[in-house]
Write a protein that holds these residues in place. Structure first.
Motif, PDB file in Angstrom:
ATOM      1  N   ARG A 239      20.498  -4.075 -23.084  1.00 16.73           N
ATOM      2  CA  ARG A 239      19.301  -4.065 -22.241  1.00 16.73           C
ATOM      3  C   ARG A 239      18.200  -4.887 -22.905  1.00 16.73           C
ATOM      4  N   ILE A 240      18.050  -4.758 -24.221  1.00 16.11           N
ATOM      5  CA  ILE A 240      17.043  -5.543 -24.952  1.00 16.11           C
ATOM      6  C   ILE A 240      17.370  -7.030 -24.831  1.00 16.11           C
ATOM      7  N   VAL A 241      18.645  -7.386 -25.015  1.00 12.25           N
ATOM      8  CA  VAL A 241      19.066  -8.787 -24.949  1.00 12.25           C
ATOM      9  C   VAL A 241      18.816  -9.347 -23.544  1.00 12.25           C
ATOM     10  N   ILE A 242      19.169  -8.595 -22.527  1.00 16.71           N
ATOM     11  CA  ILE A 242      18.973  -9.069 -21.148  1.00 16.71           C
ATOM     12  C   ILE A 242      17.490  -9.266 -20.856  1.00 16.71           C
ATOM     13  N   ASN A 243      16.687  -8.300 -21.215  1.00 19.05           N
ATOM     14  CA  ASN A 243      15.242  -8.430 -20.963  1.00 19.05           C
ATOM     15  C   ASN A 243      14.659  -9.621 -21.718  1.00 19.05           C
ATOM     16  N   ASN A 244      15.034  -9.786 -22.982  1.00 15.83           N
ATOM     17  CA  ASN A 244      14.536 -10.927 -23.761  1.00 15.83           C
ATOM     18  C   ASN A 244      15.043 -12.248 -23.189  1.00 15.83           C
ATOM     19  N   SER A 245      16.289 -12.273 -22.734  1.00 15.98           N
ATOM     20  CA  SER A 245      16.863 -13.499 -22.172  1.00 15.98           C
ATOM     21  C   SER A 245      16.152 -13.902 -20.888  1.00 15.98           C
ATOM     22  N   ILE A 246      15.930 -12.929 -20.017  1.00 16.95           N
ATOM     23  CA  ILE A 246      15.229 -13.221 -18.763  1.00 16.95           C
ATOM     24  C   ILE A 246      13.809 -13.694 -19.057  1.00 16.95           C
ATOM     25  N   HIS A 247      13.136 -13.015 -19.956  1.00 23.74           N
ATOM     26  CA  HIS A 247      11.768 -13.405 -20.325  1.00 23.74           C
ATOM     27  C   HIS A 247      11.760 -14.830 -20.896  1.00 23.74           C
ATOM     28  N   HIS A 248      12.680 -15.114 -21.805  1.00 23.81           N
ATOM     29  CA  HIS A 248      12.755 -16.439 -22.419  1.00 23.81           C
ATOM     30  C   HIS A 248      13.055 -17.504 -21.366  1.00 23.81           C
ATOM     31  N   TYR A 249      14.001 -17.228 -20.486  1.00 28.00           N
ATOM     32  CA  TYR A 249      14.378 -18.204 -19.475  1.00 28.00           C
ATOM     33  C   TYR A 249      13.208 -18.516 -18.546  1.00 28.00           C
ATOM     34  N   ARG A 250      12.520 -17.481 -18.113  1.00 24.74           N
ATOM     35  CA  ARG A 250      11.362 -17.700 -17.232  1.00 24.74           C
ATOM     36  C   ARG A 250      10.277 -18.506 -17.923  1.00 24.74           C
ATOM     37  N   LYS A 251      10.059 -18.213 -19.208  1.00 25.90           N
ATOM     38  CA  LYS A 251       9.051 -18.946 -19.975  1.00 25.90           C
ATOM     39  C   LYS A 251       9.445 -20.418 -20.096  1.00 25.90           C
ATOM     40  N   GLN A 252      10.726 -20.682 -20.338  1.00 31.47           N
ATOM     41  CA  GLN A 252      11.201 -22.060 -20.463  1.00 31.47           C
ATOM     42  C   GLN A 252      11.095 -22.797 -19.129  1.00 31.47           C
ATOM     43  N   GLN A 253      11.379 -22.101 -18.031  1.00 32.22           N
ATOM     44  CA  GLN A 253      11.307 -22.736 -16.722  1.00 32.22           C
ATOM     45  C   GLN A 253       9.886 -23.145 -16.381  1.00 32.22           C
ATOM     46  N   LYS A 254       8.910 -22.378 -16.821  1.00 29.38           N
ATOM     47  CA  LYS A 254       7.519 -22.737 -16.572  1.00 29.38           C
ATOM     48  C   LYS A 254       7.132 -23.974 -17.364  1.00 29.38           C
TER      49      LYS A 254
ATOM     50  N   ILE B   1      15.706  -4.028 -13.918  1.00 30.81           N
ATOM     51  CA  ILE B   1      15.641  -5.149 -14.860  1.00 30.81           C
ATOM     52  C   ILE B   1      14.826  -6.305 -14.280  1.00 30.81           C
ATOM     53  N   MET B   2      15.071  -6.619 -13.000  1.00 34.04           N
ATOM     54  CA  MET B   2      14.418  -7.762 -12.368  1.00 34.04           C
ATOM     55  C   MET B   2      13.068  -7.401 -11.747  1.00 34.04           C
TER      56      MET B   2
ATOM     57  N   ALA C 276      16.303  -2.349  -2.237  1.00 32.02           N
ATOM     58  CA  ALA C 276      16.690  -3.070  -1.015  1.00 32.02           C
ATOM     59  C   ALA C 276      16.644  -4.584  -1.241  1.00 32.02           C
ATOM     60  N   ASN C 277      15.609  -5.048  -1.924  1.00 29.25           N
ATOM     61  CA  ASN C 277      15.488  -6.470  -2.234  1.00 29.25           C
ATOM     62  C   ASN C 277      16.637  -6.904  -3.137  1.00 29.25           C
ATOM     63  N   CYS C 278      17.018  -6.057  -4.070  1.00 25.63           N
ATOM     64  CA  CYS C 278      18.124  -6.357  -4.969  1.00 25.63           C
ATOM     65  C   CYS C 278      19.424  -6.546  -4.187  1.00 25.63           C
ATOM     66  N   ARG C 279      19.713  -5.619  -3.283  1.00 26.47           N
ATOM     67  CA  ARG C 279      20.931  -5.712  -2.466  1.00 26.47           C
ATOM     68  C   ARG C 279      20.922  -6.990  -1.612  1.00 26.47           C
ATOM     69  N   THR C 280      19.782  -7.290  -1.027  1.00 29.82           N
ATOM     70  CA  THR C 280      19.660  -8.491  -0.208  1.00 29.82           C
ATOM     71  C   THR C 280      19.840  -9.744  -1.058  1.00 29.82           C
ATOM     72  N   THR C 281      19.218  -9.763  -2.226  1.00 27.78           N
ATOM     73  CA  THR C 281      19.320 -10.926  -3.119  1.00 27.78           C
ATOM     74  C   THR C 281      20.765 -11.165  -3.534  1.00 27.78           C
ATOM     75  N   ILE C 282      21.462 -10.106  -3.913  1.00 25.44           N
ATOM     76  CA  ILE C 282      22.858 -10.255  -4.344  1.00 25.44           C
ATOM     77  C   ILE C 282      23.734 -10.702  -3.181  1.00 25.44           C
ATOM     78  N   SER C 283      23.506 -10.149  -2.002  1.00 28.80           N
ATOM     79  CA  SER C 283      24.270 -10.560  -0.823  1.00 28.80           C
ATOM     80  C   SER C 283      24.039 -12.041  -0.514  1.00 28.80           C
ATOM     81  N   ARG C 284      22.785 -12.463  -0.554  1.00 27.03           N
ATOM     82  CA  ARG C 284      22.471 -13.871  -0.296  1.00 27.03           C
ATOM     83  C   ARG C 284      22.996 -14.774  -1.404  1.00 27.03           C
ATOM     84  N   ALA C 285      22.969 -14.279  -2.625  1.00 28.44           N
ATOM     85  CA  ALA C 285      23.493 -15.063  -3.756  1.00 28.44           C
ATOM     86  C   ALA C 285      24.992 -15.284  -3.598  1.00 28.44           C
ATOM     87  N   LYS C 286      25.712 -14.247  -3.191  1.00 30.33           N
ATOM     88  CA  LYS C 286      27.158 -14.386  -2.968  1.00 30.33           C
ATOM     89  C   LYS C 286      27.426 -15.408  -1.867  1.00 30.33           C
TER      90      LYS C 286
END
Length: 186
Positions: A78-93, A159-160, A165-175
């Protein structure tokens, strides 16, 4: 309680006492899985390694907060995922990707194929992974967490920081987006 669990618990107690050898043993047990988790999110091996190292440091400094409600591995992941998402978002900016960079990455895809069924399976898996790289960030991250990491909708929404409901919709649209990208490349 299994022997491995007891051994991990003993190591964690030694880590709390500041024993470097126990920290090294914990690191050696978990670093590969944590690196793989991070690299799927940040999409760069050097950055994933940095995030993983930072996550271990966070875990060791915050080890006193670990309540063993989940396994240590799940807590660390969980720590790794949170740090990875945070790092990725920071890099994208910070960076802007030009169209030529994106096309170059797609065109520079070298896949080695042998004559066995195993190679066909690898080729399909590689196509899926390449397709996932082309998804929007939130689609790629949500699919990675759901399909590869095995998190359920509730955990992913937490995590996100989105509604269930938004999570389910996002995953469905992602698939669906991934299916579309895969059928376009065939």
């Amino acid at each position: 309680m299994s022997h491995k669990k007891e051994n991990t618990d003993v190591l964690l107690q030694l880590c709390l006492q500041g024993k470097p050898s126990a920290q090294l043993e914990i690191y050696n047990r978990y670093y590969k899985a944590m690196y793989n988790t991070s690299v799927r999110i940040v999409k760069d091996s050097a950055e994933a390694e940095d995030v993983m190292q930072e996550s271990f440091l966070n875990a060791f400094t915050k080890l006193h907060t670990f309540k063993a409600e989940v396994t240590f591995g799940a807590w660390l992941k969980r720590i790794v995922i949170n740090n990875s998402i945070h790092h990725y978002r920071k890099q994208q900016k910070k960076k802007e990707v030009g169209l030529n960079d994106v096309l170059f990455k797609v065109e520079d895809n070298n896949v080695v194929v042998s004559n066995h069924d195993h190679a066909l399976t690898e080729l399909k898996a590689q196509k899926v992974m390449d397709g996932m790289k082309l998804l929007k960030d939130n689609y790629r991250v949500s699919l990675t967490l759901h399909l590869i990491e095995g998190y359920d909708y509730e955990e992913i929404s937490e995590i996100m920081n989105i509604s269930n409901a938004n999570c389910r919709t996002t995953i469905s649209r992602a698939k669906q987006s991934l299916r579309n990208k895969l059928t376009m490349t065939e």
